[in-house]
Scaffold this motif. Structure first.
Motif, PDB file in Angstrom:
ATOM      1  N   THR A 122      47.508  46.311  38.695  1.00  0.00           N
ATOM      2  CA  THR A 122      46.642  45.478  39.142  1.00  0.00           C
ATOM      3  C   THR A 122      45.835  44.499  38.167  1.00  0.00           C
TER       4      THR A 122
ATOM      5  N   GLU B 219      42.632  38.522  46.682  1.00  0.00           N
ATOM      6  CA  GLU B 219      42.323  39.776  46.294  1.00  0.00           C
ATOM      7  C   GLU B 219      40.722  39.828  46.115  1.00  0.00           C
TER       8      GLU B 219
ATOM      9  N   LYS C  49      44.195  44.154  47.414  1.00  0.00           N
ATOM     10  CA  LYS C  49      45.080  43.453  47.328  1.00  0.00           C
ATOM     11  C   LYS C  49      45.622  42.868  48.454  1.00  0.00           C
TER      12      LYS C  49
ATOM     13  N   TYR D  28      38.889  47.435  44.415  1.00  0.00           N
ATOM     14  CA  TYR D  28      39.829  46.293  44.349  1.00  0.00           C
ATOM     15  C   TYR D  28      40.733  46.576  45.555  1.00  0.00           C
TER      16      TYR D  28
ATOM     17  N   THR E 280      47.477  49.310  47.725  1.00  0.00           N
ATOM     18  CA  THR E 280      46.891  49.646  46.367  1.00  0.00           C
ATOM     19  C   THR E 280      46.695  50.948  46.201  1.00  0.00           C
TER      20      THR E 280
END
Length: 363
Positions: free
Chosen positions: A64, A79, A74, A72, A346
């Motif tokens: 990432t 993102e 994605k 985070y 992720t």
């Protein structure tokens, strides 16, 4: 560390029942599905499920580029990246950017992303005011809000397509499940937990909405794995032993769930699946990690020995159990909760041989 599920169940107990809502009745056993592969393995009876041996089929994982403890998500194009203090989230794609700030006295508690929408939940730090919900249209970058019904502070959230599922409070303080159609900002409350009970563990996909309900029994709450029926009412899935269920997620031809065999070790579960009336034993896993993504359901499994890695397991539509990811560390290693953003998964892994934060497209 961010990512490891908090093991103590946050019992959001509804002190007053929702008037006019009946107790859910047991749902039917999984039935045949037109989408099922006729060559797919057949499960066993509920009291003697087929034990499935996993095969290794690692996804194409990419770094990432952000620290493992960073919030985070994605997606296929966008993102979402949070800051260290959970005060803001920046959504970006190809030079476009949208920033959502938590605001004074609030913190970012949830970030959800699909193919068309992103949702950022801003929770009141004092947990005395409703959460604020920011919505981003990923086609245009335009922002909006979900204001009604007002969102409860904290709780479990799920997004599928353009529908957001989240907790709210009903008449008399009942703990209820709200649904918002993001395209028209139209939200409505629905099923409410009976008195002295609550819900958690929401999962959502095109195949259905999973929800764990629980009561306030002591010393251990009685937990039930459910799928919402057509009227939005939780219906218990057939298969889990009474009061032991935790994770639950719908599949194209059935359901995946976990059970906690030892109440004092609530992080340790055993996962199961039902498909077309047959049942499967998927092996050990970690509670709170089941997530539907793409065409499959994923869950984390801690190392099963000192030389073993932590693994991300995948239950596929053709009823195969696959190892989709292995941590670089062995023995003392674990995975954070996997996050799905519109078919992109992720995963964060932690261990003595190094941490890792990676993403992969799910076929």
């Amino acid at each position: 560390m961010r990512g490891r599920t908090t093991i103590a169940l946050a019992l959001l107990v509804a002190l007053t029942g929702c008037g006019g809502t009946d107790e859910p009745t047991p749902g039917p056993a999984p039935t045949s599905s037109e989408s099922a592969d006729p060559a797919a393995p057949t499960g066993g009876p509920v009291d003697d499920p087929v034990v499935v041996e996993p095969e290794t089929a690692l996804l194409d994982w990419q770094d990432t580029g952000v620290l493992p403890d960073t919030r985070y998500v994605k997606g296929p194009e966008w993102e979402a990246l949070g800051d260290a203090g959970d005060t803001r989230v920046e959504l970006a794609r190809d030079g476009d950017a949208v920033t959502v700030t938590a605001g004074r006295g609030r913190t970012v508690s949830e970030v959800l992303m699909g193919e068309d929408w992103a949702v950022v939940v801003k929770q009141d730090k004092a947990e005395t005011a409703p959460s604020e919900v920011a919505v981003v249209d990923l086609a245009t970058g335009d922002t909006g809000t979900v204001a009604t019904p007002p969102a409860a502070s904290g709780g479990s959230w799920a997004l599928t397509g353009g529908d957001l599922y989240y907790p709210t409070y009903g008449d008399g303080g009942a703990y209820c499940l709200a649904t918002a159609a993001l395209a028209d900002s139209n939200g409505e409350d629905g099923w409410c937990a009976p008195e002295r009970s609550g819900f958690s563990g929401l999962t959502a996909s095109e195949h259905g909405i999973g929800i764990m309900t629980f009561d306030d029994a002591r010393p251990v709450a009685c937990r039930t794995a459910n799928l919402l029926d057509g009227g939005g009412v939780p219906q218990p899935v057939e298969g889990p032993e009474d009061c032991t269920a935790w994770d639950v997620a719908a599949t194209a031809d059935g359901v995946v769930w976990s059970e906690v065999p030892k109440p004092r070790r609530q992080e340790e579960a055993r996962f199961h699946a039902a498909a077309d009336g047959g049942y499967f034993d998927l092996g050990p896993g970690t509670t709170g990690t089941a997530v539907p993504c793409g065409d499959s359901v994923f869950f984390a499994s801690d190392p099963q020995g000192p030389e073993e890695p932590a693994r991300l397991m995948r239950w596929t539509p053709d009823r195969a159990l696959q190892v989709a990811y292995e941590s670089p560390s062995t023995g003392n290693a674990f995975l954070g909760e996997p996050v799905c953003g519109g078919g992109v998964l992720t995963v964060t892994s932690y261990g003595e041989q190094g941490d890792e934060h990676v993403w992969a497209n799910v076929g």
